[in-house]
Design a protein around this motif. Sequence first.
Motif, PDB file in Angstrom:
ATOM      1  N   HIS A  16       0.851  -1.190   0.000  1.00 22.17           N
ATOM      2  CA  HIS A  16       0.000   0.000   0.000  1.00 22.17           C
ATOM      3  C   HIS A  16       0.882   1.234   0.000  1.00 22.17           C
ATOM      4  N   HIS A  23       2.212   5.028   1.417  1.00 20.68           N
ATOM      5  CA  HIS A  23       2.536   5.486   2.771  1.00 20.68           C
ATOM      6  C   HIS A  23       2.353   6.979   2.937  1.00 20.68           C
ATOM      7  N   HIS A  60       8.313  -1.511  10.469  1.00 19.49           N
ATOM      8  CA  HIS A  60       8.737  -1.805   9.097  1.00 19.49           C
ATOM      9  C   HIS A  60      10.029  -2.625   9.078  1.00 19.49           C
ATOM     10  N   HIS A  75       4.769   2.573  13.739  1.00 13.09           N
ATOM     11  CA  HIS A  75       3.538   3.351  13.915  1.00 13.09           C
ATOM     12  C   HIS A  75       2.329   2.480  14.206  1.00 13.09           C
ATOM     13  N   HIS A  94      -1.207   1.205  13.094  1.00 16.51           N
ATOM     14  CA  HIS A  94      -1.735   1.005  11.746  1.00 16.51           C
ATOM     15  C   HIS A  94      -3.202   1.367  11.624  1.00 16.51           C
TER      16      HIS A  94
END
Length: 483
Positions: free
Chosen positions: A143, A145, A421, A465, A467
């Motif tokens: 996806h 960002h 990530h 982060h 989500h």
Amino acid sequence: MPTRRAILGGLGAAGALALAGAGSRARAVPGLPEAPPVTGGVLHEIDLVAAETRGGILSRAAPSTPFWLYNGTPFETIRIRRGDTIRAHLKNRLSEHTAIHWHGIRVPNRMDGVQYITQPPVEPGEDFTYEFAPPDTGTFFFHSHCNTAGQIGRGLAGILIVEGDEPEPFDAEHVLVMKDWRLDEEGGWQPFYTAEGASRAGTFGQTRTVNGVEAFAASVPANGDVRLRILNVDPTRMIDLGIEGAEAWVIATDGNPVEPFPLHTWRMGTAMRADLHVRAPAAGGRFTVLDYFSATPWPLAVLTAEEKGIPLRPSAPRPLYRSHIPRIDPAAAKRVTFKFSASAGETAAITQGLPADDPLAMALLDSLCVGERGFWAINKQQWPSGDHRNLPPPLALLDDKASYVFDLQNDTPHPHPVHLHGQTFEVLSASRQDLPRFFADTVVVQPKERVEIGFVAAKGDWMFHCHILEHQENGMMGWLRVV
Ligand code: C2O
Ligand code: CU
């Protein structure tokens, strides 16, 4: 006998949660079989054209509904085998910049797809090529960002399946992609951001779908061993996954094989995936994939068993090949604490004092990377409002190849699915959930909960982060530098 649905329905979400992981005293991965060595990788060269596609993809959508899709397809799916290489040409034909983040894949940092952090934004009309060989098998997605709530909200997400984890093939497989949509009466979009939602559990879609269909149904071979790859790509919704009408085991979490454990309910925050092995009932029987999170269980998919000549065999879970995620050295691991909290909130200048629900303010926010308000913070640091260009300092500096235990502390009344990530971590403990040890890239931290995750750091600048996209875009985001 009351059905499990009746029992769980009666208990409501809290009761269902208490059952999550019950009976799932799974030991971690070591018990799984070892895959044979990978040979003969193939290069998959593909185009991913990000563009607006008008039309009735959902039954509820009008012919004019402006979806944003890759290759004009909801949840464009790439299937490769471990050892293969992807060369993906992103062609941005949208009206704003984008990039592709390969969620959950341990990519080299420069392929991680975060504007300003790992690459320049891909402006309208521009192209960018991603090339990498995913090191792990599993069920993943990709996806953008930036303006993530707006871009994923309009449908801009794709699926990446890396095969090569099945000692013997399943009799059938279905990929079930869960996403809600915020359609208005005319088939336009309702705002993807609301101050009300962003400051609480997020803004929910009203049209619930699996694979873009409101009541997804399919067939499975009777008595067959069926693999379900279930993905929650919704910007907001958390589900408690369950199955009624068939025996089911969890065989992978976020794509990572786990020693199979019986599925009672499994909590999946946004971005999380679960692979299930389900033993299909006899011909004419059916089973339902359910979300038990809400007080009334919500049917996500109905699968009907069709005669395909598979004899009834004793049922036993089918483990996948083990993964090769590096494991921490517990004695040497360094501990770092992260507190997820609400913030006092500094309002940035980008909407110049307009009220949050003013159409101009919303248009401005929609075209930028983040919301106007920091409702949330990690270690009291908010992702600054405005643009990704103004990077805050990293939340932590880590050493390449060193072992870390992150102590994630949720000081808020809302659950947060926390995503890191570029590294796959092991969930080591959770103070309020009864969980097995499992590998993941996103983990739900319940209100007032502490969750420990362990991983071996890989070099690069990595985002970290919540989500829930409105939380991410309103402060609950940071980055780590591994050197
Ligand atoms: Cu799917 Cu930064 O995440
Ligand atoms: Cu959150």
